[in-house]
Design an enzyme around this catalytic site. Structure first.
Site: not given
Ligand code: 6PG
Length: 472
Positions: A188-189, A185, A192, A35, A15-16, A77, A131-132
């Site tokens: 960041h998570n 990153k 999050e 791919n 998807v990404m 990947v 991210s996003g």
């Molecule tokens: C982002 C998100 C992305 C993903 C997370 C979900 O920045 O776009 O953080 O990386 O949605 O890794 O993490 P969990 O499955 O651990 O909640």
């Protein structure tokens, strides 16, 4: 056959990857795509690509052959062994001077290892956080590239073009050396996870505590999103409350099993924070609470035997909602402060050379933790690049102090009700701990020395001391 117009390659059409390829092509750069499963590539070309300058390859050899030198290849990947598998194949064909960008959620230790292997082959390796989610990849993600500066220079123009824009500036910047991009990153998570836990606690208090309906919740979070809590996570929370399940016409959120999953990046953040001895309790508790939520069957059983107080709302609901907003804002700010303090320490220990103002700049748009707050965070680090902690910025210190009475009230109320708010409480405790000149750690040192002769330092003289505590 070479296509001189191809500027970049992309391996991995999940998807990404597919969305990022479309984004790159729409910004005017021709892309070669590959791919492992050829059917995925064929499907993509047939159904999504249209007349965009996206060139398919059905083997690694063909993928490499399509691109003029020096090549730049993004790998998108799943993190872990799949990245090593793609790298192994690429290494058979790449030439010195080519650049490889790993844009997955790779662990920074893996990135360090891979960087060495590629450097030995005179290849430039960029470890990049992205991210996003799907929408971000398609229309503008937040990008956190680190590692080889030369490699980054090769792709900088493309990344500037595809990144999200905040106040017309691209949400991308060279983050730092080595694994700085993936580390950033990861943090960041971690942030999050912390913010999501805090928002979930506020939802619990407003729902079970103040007895608000899902429609009222939708209205409150939409309003909050127009004010200082303005952020992507608050915005989607409001939208989630509005969403009704078509089959049952009930709010979908009420039908979702209360057991949170995780892929591990929050846990990695806490692990490394502990290794670095940087306190990040608002992140740690978010990981722990996802763990607790996942034991649904056990909790169901426990709920039959362990009883708490009755939840009864007394007082002014509107006043409580305002207190909640202030407690949430203060806790979110403290969570950002912990993540950024971790990045600061990691940068010193791992020689990343991270500029925290750039990190705030990159996080302002496109990413999951984007928030109005980040503009002020950026200004704080611009004013004082070596700020040890965001809590010491005069503007933020004032905001926290102004909100602390409400923050305490919310935590007290939650404790009275028996509604778990460990994120709000631990964020407040971090604030209180950080602003305490004295903490009771002297007693801990005495205990350590008592049972293990671990020694202690004294306030009144230099040196290491040991006492025979039994000899009173
Ligand atoms: C982002 C998100 C992305 C993903 C997370 C979900 O920045 O776009 O953080 O990386 O949605 O890794 O993490 P969990 O499955 O651990 O909640």
């Amino acid at each position: 056959m070479k296509f001189p117009e191809i500027e970049i390659g992309l391996a991995g059409l999940g998807v990404m990857g597919r969305n990022l390829a479309l984004n790159i092509a729409d910004r005017g750069a021709a892309v070669a795509v590959y791919n492992r499963t050829a059917g995925v590539t064929r499907n993509f070309i047939e159904h999504e690509v249209g007349n965009r300058a996206i060139y398919p390859a059905y083997s690694i050899a063909e993928f490499i052959d399509l691109q003029p030198k020096p090549r730049a290849i993004i790998i998108l990947v799943q993190s872990g062994p799949p990245v090593d598998m793609v790298l192994k194949e690429l290494l058979l064909f790449l030439d010195p001077g080519d650049t490889v960008i790993d844009a997955g959620n790779s662990h920074f230790i893996d990135t360090n290892r891979r960087a060495k292997v590629l450097a030995n082959r005179n290849l430039f390796f960029v470890g990049m956080g992205i991210s996003g989610g799907e929408a971000g990849a398609r229309h503008g993600p937040s990008l956190m590239p680190g590692g080889s500066r030369k490699g980054y220079d090769r792709v900088q123009a493309i990344f500037n073009a595809i990144a999200a824009k905040a106040n017309s500036e691209p949400c991308v910047a060279y983050i730092g050396a080595g694994s700085a991009g993936h580390y950033t990153k990861m943090v960041h998570n971690g942030v999050e996870y912390g913010l999501m836990q805090l928002i979930a606690e506020s939802y619990d208090l407003l729902k079970r505590g103040a007895g608000l309906s899902v429609d009222e919740l939708a209205e409150i979070y939409s309003r909050w999103n127009q004010e200082e809590l303005n952020s992507y996570l608050i915005e989607i929370t409001a939208k989630i409350f509005k969403y009704r399940d078509t089959a049952t016409d009930r709010p979908l959120v009420d039908l979702i099993l209360d057991a949170a999953k995780q892929k591990g990046t929050g846990k990695w953040t806490s692990w490394d924070a502990m290794d670095l001895m940087v306190p990040t309790p608002s992140i740690d508790i978010a990981v722990a609470m996802r763990g607790l939520s996942s034991h649904k069957a056990e909790r169901r059983e426990a709920s039959q035997v362990l009883h708490g107080p009755e939840i009864k709302f007394v007082g002014d609901r509107d006043r409580f909602i305002t207190q909640m907003k202030n407690a949430l804002f203060a806790s979110m700010l403290v969570t950002f402060a912990q993540g950024l303090a971790q990045l600061r320490e990691a940068s010193l220990v791992y020689n990343y050379g991270i500029n925290l103002e750039s990190v705030a700049k990159v996080w302002r748009g496109g990413c999951i933790i984007r928030a109005g707050l980040l503009e002020g965070i950026r200004a704080a680090y611009r004013a004082k690049p070596d700020l040890p902690n965001l809590l010491l910025d005069p503007q933020f210190a004032k905001k926290l102090m102004e909100r602390q009475a409400d923050w305490r009230e919310v935590v007290k109320t939650a404790v009275g009700w028996g509604i778990p708010v460990p994120g709000l409480a631990v964020s407040l405790a971090y604030f209180d701990g950080y602003r305490s000149e004295w903490l009771p750690a002297n007693l801990i040192q005495a205990q350590r020395d008592y049972f293990g002769a671990h020694t202690y330092e004294r306030l009144d003289k230099e040196g290491q001391f040991h006492t025979d505590w039994e000899k009173i």
